[in-house]
Write a protein that holds these residues in place. Structure first.
Motif, mmCIF file in Angstrom:
data_model
loop_
_atom_site.group_PDB
_atom_site.id
_atom_site.type_symbol
_atom_site.label_atom_id
_atom_site.label_comp_id
_atom_site.label_asym_id
_atom_site.label_seq_id
_atom_site.Cartn_x
_atom_site.Cartn_y
_atom_site.Cartn_z
ATOM 1 N N PHE A 85 0.446 -0.913 0.283
ATOM 2 C CA PHE A 85 -0.047 0.166 0.351
ATOM 3 C C PHE A 85 0.405 1.404 0.144
ATOM 4 O O PHE A 85 0.860 2.426 -0.873
ATOM 5 C CB PHE A 85 -0.521 0.443 1.306
ATOM 6 C CG PHE A 85 -2.022 -1.038 1.226
ATOM 7 C CD1 PHE A 85 -3.341 -0.725 0.608
ATOM 8 C CD2 PHE A 85 -2.078 -2.067 1.370
ATOM 9 C CE1 PHE A 85 -4.489 -1.600 0.452
ATOM 10 C CE2 PHE A 85 -2.283 -2.947 1.426
ATOM 11 C CZ PHE A 85 -4.560 -3.034 0.544
ATOM 12 N N PRO A 86 2.051 1.428 1.348
ATOM 13 C CA PRO A 86 2.372 3.167 0.717
ATOM 14 C C PRO A 86 3.306 2.552 -0.629
ATOM 15 O O PRO A 86 3.907 3.605 -0.987
ATOM 16 C CB PRO A 86 3.649 2.416 1.951
ATOM 17 C CG PRO A 86 3.838 1.357 1.938
ATOM 18 C CD PRO A 86 2.361 0.407 2.542
ATOM 19 N N ALA A 129 4.047 7.760 7.024
ATOM 20 C CA ALA A 129 3.492 7.942 8.868
ATOM 21 C C ALA A 129 2.045 7.906 9.092
ATOM 22 O O ALA A 129 1.743 6.873 9.660
ATOM 23 C CB ALA A 129 4.053 9.339 9.631
ATOM 24 N N PHE A 130 1.456 8.145 7.856
ATOM 25 C CA PHE A 130 0.045 8.433 8.513
ATOM 26 C C PHE A 130 -0.688 6.620 8.073
ATOM 27 O O PHE A 130 -1.823 6.677 8.816
ATOM 28 C CB PHE A 130 -1.047 9.322 7.472
ATOM 29 C CG PHE A 130 -2.021 9.181 7.287
ATOM 30 C CD1 PHE A 130 -2.336 9.768 8.299
ATOM 31 C CD2 PHE A 130 -2.725 8.776 6.409
ATOM 32 C CE1 PHE A 130 -4.645 9.707 8.768
ATOM 33 C CE2 PHE A 130 -3.872 8.712 6.199
ATOM 34 C CZ PHE A 130 -5.216 9.371 7.294
ATOM 35 N N TYR A 131 -0.396 5.915 6.892
ATOM 36 C CA TYR A 131 -0.596 4.953 6.550
ATOM 37 C C TYR A 131 -0.107 4.313 7.951
ATOM 38 O O TYR A 131 -1.116 3.160 7.905
ATOM 39 C CB TYR A 131 -0.732 4.646 5.523
ATOM 40 C CG TYR A 131 -0.905 5.219 4.404
ATOM 41 C CD1 TYR A 131 -2.908 4.548 4.370
ATOM 42 C CD2 TYR A 131 -0.676 6.730 3.114
ATOM 43 C CE1 TYR A 131 -3.816 5.402 3.161
ATOM 44 C CE2 TYR A 131 -2.133 7.146 3.091
ATOM 45 C CZ TYR A 131 -3.262 6.933 2.805
ATOM 46 O OH TYR A 131 -3.975 6.804 1.987
ATOM 47 N N ALA A 132 1.169 3.904 8.169
ATOM 48 C CA ALA A 132 1.935 3.249 9.433
ATOM 49 C C ALA A 132 0.941 3.461 10.272
ATOM 50 O O ALA A 132 0.419 2.098 10.779
ATOM 51 C CB ALA A 132 3.232 4.463 9.304
ATOM 52 N N PHE A 172 7.216 1.491 6.665
ATOM 53 C CA PHE A 172 6.234 1.922 5.701
ATOM 54 C C PHE A 172 6.811 3.814 5.067
ATOM 55 O O PHE A 172 6.539 4.101 3.732
ATOM 56 C CB PHE A 172 4.832 2.869 6.362
ATOM 57 C CG PHE A 172 3.784 1.566 6.226
ATOM 58 C CD1 PHE A 172 3.079 2.722 5.527
ATOM 59 C CD2 PHE A 172 4.419 0.681 6.902
ATOM 60 C CE1 PHE A 172 1.805 1.096 5.980
ATOM 61 C CE2 PHE A 172 3.110 -0.326 7.007
ATOM 62 C CZ PHE A 172 1.357 0.150 5.959
ATOM 63 N N VAL A 173 7.403 4.269 5.640
ATOM 64 C CA VAL A 173 7.803 5.475 4.944
ATOM 65 C C VAL A 173 9.183 5.493 4.212
ATOM 66 O O VAL A 173 8.729 6.042 2.980
ATOM 67 C CB VAL A 173 8.619 6.769 6.448
ATOM 68 C CG1 VAL A 173 9.633 7.968 5.758
ATOM 69 C CG2 VAL A 173 7.783 7.487 6.947
ATOM 70 N N LEU A 174 9.659 4.530 4.038
ATOM 71 C CA LEU A 174 10.985 4.086 3.246
ATOM 72 C C LEU A 174 10.282 3.530 1.719
ATOM 73 O O LEU A 174 10.242 3.374 1.159
ATOM 74 C CB LEU A 174 12.068 3.350 3.492
ATOM 75 C CG LEU A 174 12.625 4.154 4.708
ATOM 76 C CD1 LEU A 174 13.683 2.526 4.970
ATOM 77 C CD2 LEU A 174 13.545 5.144 3.863
ATOM 78 N N TRP A 175 8.904 2.813 2.090
ATOM 79 C CA TRP A 175 8.180 2.181 1.615
ATOM 80 C C TRP A 175 7.827 3.126 0.661
ATOM 81 O O TRP A 175 7.533 2.965 -1.234
ATOM 82 C CB TRP A 175 7.729 0.980 1.609
ATOM 83 C CG TRP A 175 7.580 -0.438 1.643
ATOM 84 C CD1 TRP A 175 7.610 -0.640 2.553
ATOM 85 C CD2 TRP A 175 8.529 -1.343 0.752
ATOM 86 N NE1 TRP A 175 7.873 -2.059 2.642
ATOM 87 C CE2 TRP A 175 8.788 -2.415 1.190
ATOM 88 C CE3 TRP A 175 8.224 -0.865 -0.580
ATOM 89 C CZ2 TRP A 175 9.026 -3.514 0.932
ATOM 90 C CZ3 TRP A 175 9.149 -1.954 -1.252
ATOM 91 C CH2 TRP A 175 9.440 -3.244 -0.830
ATOM 92 N N VAL A 176 6.995 4.676 1.207
ATOM 93 C CA VAL A 176 6.178 5.261 0.062
ATOM 94 C C VAL A 176 7.357 6.289 -0.623
ATOM 95 O O VAL A 176 7.785 6.941 -1.996
ATOM 96 C CB VAL A 176 6.173 6.362 1.023
ATOM 97 C CG1 VAL A 176 5.298 7.626 0.335
ATOM 98 C CG2 VAL A 176 4.760 5.763 1.905
ATOM 99 N N LEU A 177 8.323 6.342 -0.165
ATOM 100 C CA LEU A 177 9.981 6.794 -0.819
ATOM 101 C C LEU A 177 10.377 5.972 -1.990
ATOM 102 O O LEU A 177 10.529 6.629 -3.299
ATOM 103 C CB LEU A 177 11.310 7.022 0.093
ATOM 104 C CG LEU A 177 10.897 8.082 1.099
ATOM 105 C CD1 LEU A 177 11.847 8.542 2.131
ATOM 106 C CD2 LEU A 177 10.072 9.274 1.336
ATOM 107 N N ILE A 178 10.580 4.901 -1.735
ATOM 108 C CA ILE A 178 11.009 3.926 -3.203
ATOM 109 C C ILE A 178 9.729 3.624 -4.218
ATOM 110 O O ILE A 178 9.865 4.278 -5.409
ATOM 111 C CB ILE A 178 10.575 2.498 -2.535
ATOM 112 C CG1 ILE A 178 11.843 1.891 -1.837
ATOM 113 C CG2 ILE A 178 10.777 1.113 -3.509
ATOM 114 C CD1 ILE A 178 12.032 0.953 -0.951
#
Length: 279
Positions: A85-86, A129-132, A172-178
């Motif tokens: 998801f992220p 962070a929000f979705y985490a 989660f934050v790192l997945w969004v950045l990826i």
């Protein structure tokens, strides 16, 4: 320097406004919450029943997992099954701009493309962070309740549990950045989304499964993005059920690997596509 900070702050605020003024953010959040919550609750109830003796040992094809190992495995479902998801959110943050042709006015409003990309990265940290938080509430809340129903200690008072939860936020934050890096590199939204789903749901799981049976392959597959995420978190329902004996990288190595993936995709996207003309 002050002007650069102001531009970055404005770009970040603009990106967050884009995310929260459409219905996509709450639809993905709702699906993530329900998916993670149902998975955590179902597995916690099943493993908790086996570990507590509520179900006979013969009801499962494998021995019951020790009760003290269940909480981290259940809580880590937030990232083990929810990480797609992220990753999709980060990808959509960029590809939506190309698909709906809103990147041109964005660049006109902020001509410095590096600032625009930095704004997306900063907004991505907030979104991750929000979705985490949503995923953790679902996994920990529902999972702990199910474990407690079978008198399994939830370990919510343990510092190790809260350290694991903190690392899930980082993951989660790192997945969004990826995902932002992937979206920057692959402009076509359909191609980017299909590629993300194909790799996360088929390619990597198959490689990691095969790696458990082929000598030496697991030494390579443990550095794949999903495996790096599991290493960063420090627990995974997949390795826990599979009884993996090969020790993976330390949590900080997993974090650095994920950060490296994000930086590589962002750099390639910046060099190959982000600076190109848009129509």
């Amino acid at each position: 320097m002050t002007r650069d900070r102001s531009s970055l702050a404005n770009s970040t605020r603009s990106e967050l406004t884009k995310q929260f003024t459409t219905s996509m953010w709450w639809i993905l959040g709702l699906v993530l919450f329900v998916y993670v919550g149902l998975t955590a609750g179902g597995l916690a109830a099943t493993f908790g029943a086996l570990a507590s003796g509520a179900l006979p040992p013969g009801a499962a094809n494998s021995p019951a997992l020790p009760a003290d190992t269940l909480p981290p495995l259940i809580y880590s479902i937030a990232t083990a099954v929810g990480y797609v998801f992220p990753l999709l959110i980060g990808t959509l943050m960029v590809t939506n701009e190309f698909r709906h042709r809103t990147l041109t006015p964005t660049f006109l409003a902020t001509p410095r493309r590096g600032v625009v990309l930095a704004g997306k990265v900063a907004a991505g940290v907030v979104m991750g962070a929000f979705y985490a938080v949503l995923a953790i509430i679902a996994a920990v809340g529902v999972g702990a309740a199910a474990l407690a129903a079978f008198d399994i200690h939830t370990q919510l008072g343990s510092a190790d549990t809260w350290a694991l939860i903190g690392r899930m936020v980082i993951a989660f934050v790192l997945w969004v950045l990826i995902g932002i890096g992937v979206g920057t590199l692959v402009r076509n939204q359909v191609a980017a989304v299909v590629g993300v789903l194909a790799f996360t749901q088929f390619v990597e799981p198959i490689l990691r499964a095969v790696g458990g049976f082929v000598d030496g392959l697991s030494e390579v597959t443990q550095y794949l993005p999903g495996a790096a995420s599991d290493a960063l978190v420090g627990a995974s329902i997949y390795t826990g059920i599979g009884g993996a004996t090969t020790s993976g990288p330390a949590w900080w190595v997993g974090g650095l690997l994920m950060l490296a993936y994000a930086l590589v995709f962002l750099l390639l996207g910046w060099l190959l596509t982000w600076r190109r003309d848009v129509s």
